[in-house]
Design an enzyme around this catalytic site. Sequence first.
Site, PDB file in Angstrom:
ATOM      1  N   SER A 128      48.824  44.973  41.291  1.00 56.55           N
ATOM      2  CA  SER A 128      47.458  45.010  41.795  1.00 56.55           C
ATOM      3  C   SER A 128      47.116  46.403  42.337  1.00 56.55           C
ATOM      4  CB  SER A 128      47.268  43.920  42.852  1.00 56.55           C
ATOM      5  OG  SER A 128      45.917  43.756  43.188  1.00 56.55           O
ATOM      6  N   ASP A 223      41.999  36.567  35.084  1.00 53.18           N
ATOM      7  CA  ASP A 223      41.832  37.492  36.197  1.00 53.18           C
ATOM      8  C   ASP A 223      40.596  38.346  35.953  1.00 53.18           C
ATOM      9  OD1 ASP A 223      42.162  39.321  38.267  1.00 53.18           O
ATOM     10  OD2 ASP A 223      44.013  40.196  37.476  1.00 53.18           O
ATOM     11  N   HIS A 253      45.259  36.294  38.804  1.00 51.83           N
ATOM     12  CA  HIS A 253      45.725  37.543  39.401  1.00 51.83           C
ATOM     13  C   HIS A 253      46.926  37.275  40.311  1.00 51.83           C
ATOM     14  CE1 HIS A 253      45.331  41.651  40.826  1.00 51.83           C
ATOM     15  NE2 HIS A 253      45.446  41.212  42.068  1.00 51.83           N
TER      16      HIS A 253
END
Length: 298
Positions: A128, A223, A253
């Site tokens: 991320s 995501d 995600h």
Amino acid sequence: MRATAPPPRLPEDVETHYDCSIPLGDGHQVPVRIHVPRDLAHDAPTLVWIHGGGYVVGTADEDDALCARIASDIGIGVVSVEYRLAPEHPFPQGLDDCHAVVSALVDAHRAGTLALLGTGKVVIGGGSAGAGLAAAVALRLRDEGRLALAGQILLYPFIDSTLRSPSMTSFADSAIFNAHDAEVCWEHYLGDQRFTPPVYGSPTAATDLSGLPPAYVAAAGADCLHDEAVDYALRMRAAGVSVELHSFADVPHGFTGVAPWTTASRRAIAGVVDAIRRFSGLQEVSPPTPALAAAHEE
């Protein structure tokens, strides 16, 4: 989620050092957690791992289980960075922290606790926002003429502050992390710069991706960040970078951290382990021979 989750089971052959830090030029000390197997080879590679959290939340200890597993499975040292977070510490402070740690590892003069790591190649990675910082460090080192990284691991990277990718609309209400979350995080990290972002703040703003280290990129199919991950991987490939891209269907995600026991997560982490081996010049783990192929060979 952390309060209800059981404590991670860490490999018994890995030691974790919690009281280490890397100095910055302004006197700030960057805390790091160093995971090393007890039988670490002198010339073993090192992975620098950067946790996620949208540049605004998260701590290095959240990835202890993953970092320790990688250290044990491959026989390498893993350095997990406790970088400063926005909005109290907006761009470029978190990036500076991560850059300082990598620089300390690749420079000739290592000092203090870094002596417990191997002298082999350095790979950078994260999930991320951690993947966003890893990509930014790779870009910055390239621009400095320091082609010191052997590879980069980018798990569902958070790298486009303009929020223009198609999946940001088609998956605006995605689970775990959605388009509104993304907007809030970029506002905290870049402020008004998010509309015309600096390259190291939002790596998709980079127009030249040539000369970057080889990359393993994983995108989560459900995501809102999916398309920016795919776009960055394909643009690196078009620029001549060796890229392995995986799009895992129907997962949200952060899936490797939220549900590490699932098939998709196990496949993704196995791919990470093999990519680090390959980037570092170590032998990959060969998959088992399919039953039909084995029968044919007999």
